[in-house]
Design an enzyme around this catalytic site. Structure first.
Site, PDB file in Angstrom:
ATOM      1  N   ARG A   2     -17.682  52.865  80.467  1.00 33.16           N
ATOM      2  CA  ARG A   2     -16.991  53.946  79.775  1.00 33.16           C
ATOM      3  C   ARG A   2     -17.865  54.378  78.599  1.00 33.16           C
ATOM      4  NH1 ARG A   2     -11.125  52.614  77.218  1.00 33.16           N
ATOM      5  NH2 ARG A   2     -12.465  51.522  75.757  1.00 33.16           N
ATOM      6  N   TYR A  53      21.096  68.846  81.603  1.00 36.00           N
ATOM      7  CA  TYR A  53      20.417  69.706  82.568  1.00 36.00           C
ATOM      8  C   TYR A  53      20.564  69.173  83.998  1.00 36.00           C
ATOM      9  CZ  TYR A  53      17.967  72.373  78.964  1.00 36.00           C
ATOM     10  OH  TYR A  53      17.670  73.194  77.916  1.00 36.00           O
ATOM     11  N   LYS A  83      -6.409  53.114  65.600  1.00 39.47           N
ATOM     12  CA  LYS A  83      -6.627  54.449  66.177  1.00 39.47           C
ATOM     13  C   LYS A  83      -5.280  55.059  66.595  1.00 39.47           C
ATOM     14  CE  LYS A  83      -7.465  52.171  70.566  1.00 39.47           C
ATOM     15  NZ  LYS A  83      -8.478  51.457  71.347  1.00 39.47           N
ATOM     16  N   MET A 117      14.645  68.250  75.616  1.00 40.14           N
ATOM     17  CA  MET A 117      13.476  68.287  74.732  1.00 40.14           C
ATOM     18  C   MET A 117      13.765  67.675  73.358  1.00 40.14           C
ATOM     19  SD  MET A 117      11.201  71.528  73.426  1.00 40.14           S
ATOM     20  CE  MET A 117      10.871  72.147  75.064  1.00 40.14           C
TER      21      MET A 117
END
Ligand code: PLP
Length: 352
Positions: free
Chosen positions: A139, A255, A45, A303
């Site tokens: 769940r 930054y 998955k 980023m």
């Protein structure tokens, strides 16, 4: 997508996942051996935990894996040409009639998680399915008391499965869930039984049943320390050096100026950032390597870029590649992220 004449392929990515195929296969074999009389399947998955499911499934199939677990129907559709659809199971089960129709048309097998799903499956014609029993996760899954329901009793169940809450810990919950799973095995007809995820495999034969479902350990995660000698690191994020330059003493990097150069430093800007899953928690903590040299992260991760100290590596130039220190147990301890998060967040921009 724009087709540029003369460029049949997309431009080469400036960051890539180095995936050690031999280690992946060796990990599946080690887990299959540790599963004793049971056979190991594979949780693939979330794009095989970020590695790239289309790369991982054929390798595991070649190794002998014949049971693949995804969460979503779309994930199954993306893999159904790589393995027998009947060997692919969808853990979320059929949410609606469209999912049931897809299962019937494709041969992908649903994991039924509730009486409602069992009825939906039966009303559309039924057929071979898996059943999730809830033994403590609360769940997904039918409860033990629902197993006598006629909608459940009428199912044609291949794998009767349940899922451990804390397989990586020493807790009474493991034995309690194992006992409840055994109770379920006596209460409903099925061909195979399955309980253990990666950590559960190390809990011993009582937990193995017919099929185990490792995920994280295939990909180099170590859920229990005693499994460490069996498992190899599989994934190494790598990024290209975009620019090399000198930072004068007293100047800052990145930054918010969180790093101040104590002396003139040679630094490299590399093409990986938090948008790629290399999160800001690595700011001032992460380490990259090239030619065995240690290249610490300086200042904040941005980023799309990270700046590293090249003091130890005077020969590195623009266009060279560096490799993140990313052995999962250690990386989890340093970053505060789980081994699962460290893998599944690795983004779309990596070449795989
Ligand atoms: C994800 C998942 C697994 C694999 O778990 P790991 O801890 O990664 O080994 C097994 N079974 C189910 C039901 C899962 O959702």
């Amino acid at each position: 997508m724009l087709k540029v004449p003369g460029f049949p392929d997309l431009p080469t990515p400036a960051l890539r996942l180095d995936i050690d195929r031999d280690a992946l296969i060796a990990n599946w074999r080690a887990l299959n051996d540790l599963s004793g009389a049971a056979r190991a399947g594979a949780a693939v998955k979330a794009n095989a935990y970020g590695l790239g499911a289309r790369q991982v499934v054929p390798l595991l199939h070649e190794a002998g894996c014949r049971d693949f677990f995804v969460a979503h129907w779309r994930e199954a559709a993306e893999l159904a040409d790589l393995a027998d659809p009947a060997s692919i199971a969808v853990l979320h089960g059929p949410l609606n009639d469209g999912d049931v129709a897809f299962a019937h048309a494709s041969g992908v097998v649903p994991v039924l998680n509730s009486l409602a799903q069992a009825k939906r499956w039966a009303e559309a014609g039924g057929g071979r399915c898996h059943l999730m029993v809830d033994t403590g996760m609360n769940r997904l899954g039918v409860s033990l008391t629902e197993l006598g329901n006629e909608a459940v009793q009428a199912l044609d169940i291949d794998v009767l499965l349940s899922h451990l809450v804390s397989a990586e810990e020493e807790t009474d919950l493991n034995a309690r869930q194992c006992a409840r799973w055994n109770e379920a095995r006596g209460a409903v007809r099925h061909l195979r039984a399955s309980l253990a995820n990666s950590g559960g495999i190390a809990l011993g034969p009582d937990y193995h049943g017919d099929l185990t479902r490792p995920g994280i350990a295939l990909y180099g995660g170590v859920p229990r320390s005693e499994m460490a000698p069996l498992l190899r690191q599989v994934v190494r994020p790598q990024a290209a050096v975009l620019q090399v330059h000198e930072v004068p003493a007293g100047e800052t990097v990145g930054y918010n100026a969180t790093f101040v150069a104590p002396h003139a430093m040679r630094v490299g800007t590399i093409a990986i950032g938090y948008a790629d899953g290399y999160l800001r928690c690595w700011s001032g903590k992460g380490v990259f390597h090239a030619d065995g040299l240690h290249l610490p992260v300086l200042g904040r991760v941005s980023m799309d870029m990270t700046v590293i100290d090249l003091s130890a590596a005077p020969n590195i130039r623009e266009g060279d590649w560096v490799t993140a220190e990313y052995a999962l147990p250690d990386a989890a301890a340093v970053s505060g992220l789980s081994q699962y998060e460290l893998l599944t967040m690795l983004g779309r921009r990596f070449g795989r």
